[in-house]
Design an enzyme around this catalytic site. Structure first.
Site, PDB file in Angstrom:
ATOM      1  N   LYS A 219       0.824  -1.217   0.000  1.00  0.00           N
ATOM      2  CA  LYS A 219       0.000   0.000   0.000  1.00  0.00           C
ATOM      3  C   LYS A 219       0.852   1.260   0.000  1.00  0.00           C
ATOM      4  O   LYS A 219       0.454   2.277  -0.552  1.00  0.00           O
ATOM      5  CB  LYS A 219      -0.987  -0.010   1.162  1.00  0.00           C
ATOM      6  CG  LYS A 219      -2.044  -1.083   0.986  1.00  0.00           C
ATOM      7  CD  LYS A 219      -3.327  -0.774   1.716  1.00  0.00           C
ATOM      8  CE  LYS A 219      -4.384  -1.796   1.350  1.00  0.00           C
ATOM      9  NZ  LYS A 219      -5.577  -1.738   2.142  1.00  0.00           N
TER      10      LYS A 219
ATOM     11  N   LYS B 215      -9.990 -11.982  -6.359  1.00  0.00           N
ATOM     12  CA  LYS B 215     -11.075 -12.229  -5.408  1.00  0.00           C
ATOM     13  C   LYS B 215     -12.158 -11.150  -5.507  1.00  0.00           C
ATOM     14  O   LYS B 215     -11.877 -10.026  -5.930  1.00  0.00           O
ATOM     15  CB  LYS B 215     -10.533 -12.338  -3.982  1.00  0.00           C
ATOM     16  CG  LYS B 215     -10.078 -11.035  -3.366  1.00  0.00           C
ATOM     17  CD  LYS B 215      -9.890 -11.199  -1.851  1.00  0.00           C
ATOM     18  CE  LYS B 215      -9.589  -9.860  -1.221  1.00  0.00           C
ATOM     19  NZ  LYS B 215      -9.605  -9.873   0.230  1.00  0.00           N
TER      20      LYS B 215
ATOM     21  N   LYS C 161     -14.481  -5.745  -1.754  1.00  0.00           N
ATOM     22  CA  LYS C 161     -15.342  -4.583  -1.538  1.00  0.00           C
ATOM     23  C   LYS C 161     -14.713  -3.290  -2.049  1.00  0.00           C
ATOM     24  O   LYS C 161     -15.395  -2.308  -2.208  1.00  0.00           O
ATOM     25  CB  LYS C 161     -15.797  -4.464  -0.089  1.00  0.00           C
ATOM     26  CG  LYS C 161     -14.727  -4.374   0.961  1.00  0.00           C
ATOM     27  CD  LYS C 161     -15.391  -4.191   2.342  1.00  0.00           C
ATOM     28  CE  LYS C 161     -14.683  -4.915   3.447  1.00  0.00           C
ATOM     29  NZ  LYS C 161     -13.323  -4.462   3.737  1.00  0.00           N
TER      30      LYS C 161
END
Ligand code: ATP
Ligand code: LTN
Length: 326
Positions: free
Chosen positions: A111, A192, A195
């Site tokens: 990140k 995957k 969200k």
């Protein structure tokens, strides 16, 4: 009774992947363990959030936990940021964590590479996660494989603290949900269902309406064969739909292969859409009921009161052992 705990970060709408991979797992375990389930809203702040969006999502998450079958009598359900002892414990733990350890976390490395400017919170986030777990003497932490390293860091911190200051924490273990039950994106089954995915067509949100659920499933990527057969390498799209069907119907993959022998993909997809709709509509109805009554607030008040009591005791114990008293 052994204790389990897990939290979900409100950084996007809850998906069918979260339901099958996390919420349903907690529901299965709630009879065997003393269970804690919370919304990790402090963790959401590691990346910028719109306050109004975040506020709405937090409430949605809490209501959806219960609507999905998490029993408030068997689970302590709460909002992380309402327990101010957790960040206080986190600070004490930060001082027992090496910079090297924190900066070696894969998620931090990934990140921090994506952004030129990233917050210190992105680095210290796993220590806050350790506080989430350690304050309550948790034995097992159900998480996805990507969070395993963070639970291992929590273990290392706990072992170190116990060594220096005497027995204070239970050493937690990650509980990785069944291999293979990773729900994939409907449009791109190589990744995957997530969200934080930007293209909504491959992701079923728990609050999607019936029409869009059906549309997304009927539009799921498959292959050019006409054979409902499980093969994650060569037929990832079909295998993913079979996993969804299996998780929601409790049928085995073999039973599903038999059920659809000789049938075309259209018939198969319609059946998947039916079961997803049958699962999600009652959840949505219960969700609306909860939002329109004071039931949710009563449950959360009870959860946070217990959580704070436990955290307060642990915080006082830690401070004493560390010499923070007059
Ligand atoms: P993000 O994209 O923001 O990382 P996410 O949807 O991947 O979010 P997490 O917050 O990382 O979700 O995960 C919460 C829990 O849901 C974890 O226990 C994780 O294993 C589970 N989970 C998330 N996505 C899936 C999926 N596609 N299939 C099965 N389980 C999932
Ligand atoms: N970091 C996790 C969410 C999370 C969590 C926790 C999970 C925060 N605190 C404690 C288990 C235990 C995530 O990003 N999915």
């Amino acid at each position: 009774m052994k204790k389990i705990l897990t939290g979900l970060k409100p950084t996007g709408e809850l998906t069918l992947g979260n339901y099958i991979g996390a919420i349903k797992q907690m529901q299965k375990l709630q009879d065997q363990y003393e269970s804690y389930l919370f919304v990790a809203d402090l963790h959401a702040l590691t990346v910028p959030q719109d306050p109004n969006e975040l506020r709405r999502r937090i409430k949605d998450f809490l209501a959806l936990y219960i609507a999905c079958g998490i029993d408030p009598k068997k689970n302590m359900i709460y909002l992380q940021s309402e327990n101010e002892y957790i960040p206080a414990i986190s600070w004490l733990l930060e001082c027992s964590t090496y910079y090297g350890e924190a900066s070696r976390m894969i998620q931090f490395k990934e990140k921090s590479k994506q952004h030129k400017n990233f917050s210190v919170g992105l680095l210290t986030y796993p220590v806050l996660m350790a506080a989430d777990i350690l304050y309550a003497d948790i034995d097992f932490v159900p998480v996805g494989i990507d969070q395993k390293q963070h639970v291992e860091l929590a273990r290392d911190i706990a072992i170190r603290f116990n060594k220096v200051y005497g027995d204070t924490f239970v050493i937690p273990e990650p509980l990785i949900s069944e291999v293979g039950i990773k729900i994939k994106d409907l449009k791109d089954p190589s990744k995957k269902m997530s969200k934080s995915e930007e293209n909504p067509n491959g992701v079923i949100a728990l609050l999607d309406d019936e029409k869009s659920i059906r549309k997304k499933i009927m539009g799921a990527t498959t292959d050019s064969e006409m054979n409902v057969h499980f093969d994650e390498v060569n037929k990832p799209g079909i295998s993913n739909l079979m996993n969804i069907y299996s998780a929601l119907s409790n049928k085995t993959i073999e039973e599903i292969e038999k059920e659809f022998e000789g049938q075309n993909y259209g018939t198969f997809k319609k059946k998947i859409a039916d079961i997803v709709v049958e699962t999600l509509i009652p959840i949505q109805e219960r969700y609306h009921e909860l939002l329109n009554s004071d039931e949710l607030d009563l449950i959360l008040d009870e959860g946070i009161t217990k959580s704070k009591e436990i955290a307060k005791n642990k915080y006082i114990e830690m401070k004493k052992k560390m010499g923070l008293e007059r």
